[in-house]
Structures are given as C-alpha cells and as structure tokens.
Design a protein around this motif. Structure first.
Motif, short mmCIF file in Angstrom:
data_model
loop_
_atom_site.label_atom_id
_atom_site.label_comp_id
_atom_site.label_asym_id
_atom_site.label_seq_id
_atom_site.Cartn_x
_atom_site.Cartn_y
_atom_site.Cartn_z
N LEU A 136 0.82 -1.21 0.00
CA LEU A 136 0.00 0.00 0.00
C LEU A 136 0.86 1.26 0.00
N GLY A 137 2.07 1.15 0.54
CA GLY A 137 2.96 2.31 0.58
C GLY A 137 3.22 2.88 -0.80
N ASP A 138 3.47 1.98 -1.78
CA ASP A 138 3.71 2.43 -3.15
C ASP A 138 2.49 3.16 -3.70
N LEU A 139 1.33 2.52 -3.58
CA LEU A 139 0.10 3.08 -4.15
C LEU A 139 -0.26 4.41 -3.50
N VAL A 140 -0.24 4.45 -2.18
CA VAL A 140 -0.63 5.67 -1.45
C VAL A 140 0.35 6.81 -1.75
N THR A 141 1.65 6.52 -1.68
CA THR A 141 2.65 7.56 -1.88
C THR A 141 2.61 8.13 -3.29
N LEU A 142 2.55 7.25 -4.29
CA LEU A 142 2.52 7.72 -5.68
C LEU A 142 1.24 8.50 -5.99
N SER A 143 0.12 8.03 -5.43
CA SER A 143 -1.15 8.73 -5.66
C SER A 143 -1.13 10.13 -5.05
#
Length: 409
Positions: free
Chosen positions: A150-157
């Motif tokens: 989720l870190g990737d998705l949340v941070t990039l979003s």
C-alpha cells in the motif's frame, strides 16, 4: 478513428507537472522508499512489540503507539524536505541550472506527500498490528507486506495529485512556502509527543543516519529513472520501476522483520545466538538449511517469479502495447527480479547479525538501508533489462533486413 483519438488522453493531460518538471521523477524512488524508512520500520517495530507482549497493556499500548506515530511524522517531514533538496541538487548538477519556482514546488510536494503518506499508512499499520494480535496472527507476516504494497500506491497517488495541484496554482507565490512552513511548524508538537517514550526518543536522536543515507541511495535510483525515461529504448520503464522496487523492498522487509523478531525472542542485544555467530554467513546457509530464517528466505525467493509474472500480465492488460512484451525482455526482467531479491535477502541476514552484534535494533537500522539498496538495484537492473532487450531486438532486426536485402530479387 477520430472519436477514438478524442476519447484517449495523452499522459501530459493527466499529469502535466511530471512532464514539465522532470525532477519530480527523481523524487519517486526516495518517496516510495520512505515506506521502508518509516512505515515498514514502524510496522516491524510494532510487530516486535506485539510479539513480545509490550502492547498488551492498554495504557502502555497508547504510549507506544502515539510516540511511534509522532516519531514517523517528524522523520517524514525532515526526510521529505531532504529528498526534495537531493532531487534538486542532482537535477542542477546534470543540467547546470536551478529554477526557484521548481524549488518551491518540489519542496512543497515532497514534504506534503511524505507527511500525509506517513500519517495514513502509520494509522493503518497500528490498526493491522493490533487486529493481528487480537486474532492470534503473527503481525510480521501481515503488517510489513501491507505497508510495502500500500505504501507504493498511497505515496505515488498523493505525490501525483499534490504536485499537479501545486503546478496548477504555480502563479500563487505564497502557497508552496506556506505549506512547507506549516508542516515544519508542527515538528515541535510531534517531538513533545515522542518524548513520552524513551526508546522512541532515542531513535529520534540517533536514528537519522540510516533513513537519510537510504534516501540518498534511493535518489540515485531516481536519477537513473529521470535520465532514461524519455529515451525510446526505455519506453515503459516508469511503469515497471515501482513494481520491481516494491517487490524487492516488500520481500526483504518481511525477512528482516522476521529475523529481528527471532533475535528479540531468543537472544539479547549485543549477543548473537550460537548458531548465528558468523557475521558473514555462507550463502548456502542463508538459503539452503533447515533453520527457520533460511526456510523463510527460500519461500520468499520462490514468490519472486510468480509474483512478477502476475504483475507483468496485469500491466500488459492495462497498458497493452505501450510496454515491451517480447520473450527476451520478460526473461531478463524475471532474472533481474530474482537477482535483486537474492542479493537483498543475503544482505538482510548479514546486516541483521551485524546490527544485533553492535546492540542495535535491526527493525530501525536494517530495513531503511535494504529498501534503499532495493530501489537502486531494482532501477539499475531494470534499466539494464530494457537496454539489453533493445540491443538484441535491434540486432535481430538488422539481421532480418540484411537477410531480406541479400535474398533473391
């Protein structure tokens, strides 16, 4: 045909900030890497605390959780600002110029993204660890991989939306400076909250070196992405970079968290268990024995190729012909993922032993380095995959053309 062209929107219409401000691409690996520096480290610390019974008492649970959340807000604010400065410096060195408007936008975007992502993911990690503890499930197997994924998705979003918001309001001279000042002004509040927990305060005083060095390592991965993304032979690299970096960081964080919990349960800081006395173990003992951490490493390696194949298939379904799909590229891509994870898992074993021998907690000192190295290794190996695949295909195309030219007329 015209209707299709009307419906399809070019990437720059969606995210113009990334097209106009190339240094934002340099920010991607270090900000995504913050999940290793902060959220995965938090998840690992809380998992260890849960497994050793430190958060079973409600009052102690509140103290541990509030101080840890305050800690990552301080770290996120400072590291977010430093990541922006590193991206600006690398960009200025490569281009020989520095634009003040870009400085403001990059700093505000980076600090805002780091702060908001740390808050959202931190609260989520707390809920997962407490829930797993109540259900009798080992949080090491749940919290850390969820933090990574989720870190990737949340941070990039968050980075995409915030950077484009600031880009649309770039004519407002005071917006971005006020945002930076506002987040920095909150730092003393988080420090006061963290003070209620002495072990956390110790991390706040002496734990900066791992996360700053990891951020700098990830920034070089961002520089590779920045330099390659606009070239034809690296078409599609921006799509695969978060995948290969995320998978590597995810798997090595799980392994490091498990080793750390193992050491906390079976030994005391500064004293390695008898069967882990060698700081530099034989790679065979890391992957090929019946010891619990070796078995865990084997399982994680076996997940690499199936996991990447699933991600590759999903990307191909979504993006279609905008990504390379030749057998040569797929083979090199899978090999790169395997090499990356194998190196990281071995280094996790070495670094966990080394840190424990120095009476340092692997939860705080290993995961940032390993995820930073994972970003750099992943981006570098991925660029190599694209280059080799492009060279081999170009050579095959030249052979085909020369064969056709020399054939009977």
């Amino acid at each position: 045909m015209d209707g299709t062209k009307t419906r399809q929107r070019r990437p720059e219409e969606h995210w113009p900030a990334f097209v106009e401000i190339k240094d934002l691409l340099t920010l991607v690996p270090p900000l995504v890497g913050l999940k290793g520096n902060l959220e995965m480290t938090l998840a690992s610390r809380l998992s260890t605390a849960a497994n050793t019974g430190q958060i079973d008492d409600p009052q102690e649970q509140y103290r541990v959780i509030s101080s840890n959340l305050a800690l990552i807000q301080v770290q996120a604010t400072v590291v977010g600002l430093l990541a922006a400065m590193a991206a600006l410096l690398l960009g200025a060195v490569s281009r020989g110029e520095l634009d003040f408007a870009t400085v403001k936008l990059l700093c505000a975007s980076s600090v805002s993204t780091a702060f908001l992502a740390a808050f959202v993911l931190g609260v989520l990690m707390v809920c997962i660890v407490i829930g797993a503890r109540k259900l009798g499930v080992n949080p090491d197997n749940i919290a850390t991989p969820i933090a990574a994924s989720l870190g990737d998705l949340v941070t990039l979003s968050i980075l995409a939306f915030i950077s484009n918001f600031f880009y649309k309001h770039k004519d407002n001279q005071f917006l971005t400076p006020l945002v930076c000042i506002g987040f920095m002004a909150l730092t003393p509040v988080w420090v006061l909250i963290a003070k209620q927990n002495p072990p956390v305060m110790k991390i706040l005083k002496f734990g900066w070196f791992p996360i700053i060095l990891a951020m700098l390592i990830s920034s070089f991965g961002g520089l590779i992405l920045n330099k390659t993304i606009s070239k034809e032979q690296y078409k599609g690299m921006a799509i695969f970079t978060p995948i290969i970096c995320g998978v590597g960081g995810n798997l090595v964080a799980i392994q490091t968290s498990r080793i750390s919990t193992f050491l906390h349960m079976w030994s005391t800081p500064g004293v390695l268990p008898l069967w882990m006395k060698k700081i530099w173990p034989n790679p065979c003992s890391t992957f090929c024995t019946s010891e619990i951490n070796s078995m865990s490493a084997r399982v994680l390696i076996f997940l690499v190729i199936p996991g990447h194949l699933i991600f590759f298939y999903v990307i191909y379904l979504v993006e279609g012909h905008s990504v390379p799909n030749s057998k040569i590229f797929v083979a090199f891509y899978l090999l790169a993922g395997l090499i990356q994870v194998t190196i990281l898992l071995y280094l996790a074993e070495v670094m966990a032993r080394l840190m424990w021998h120095q009476a340092l907690d692997p939860d705080n000192h290993c995961i940032p380095y390993l995820t930073g190295l994972g970003d750099l290794l992943g981006t570098g190996l991925l660029a190599l995959c694209f280059l080799i695949s492009w060279l081999l295909q170009s050579e095959a195309e030249l052979d085909r053309i020369s064969g056709s030219a020399s054939g009977p007329s």
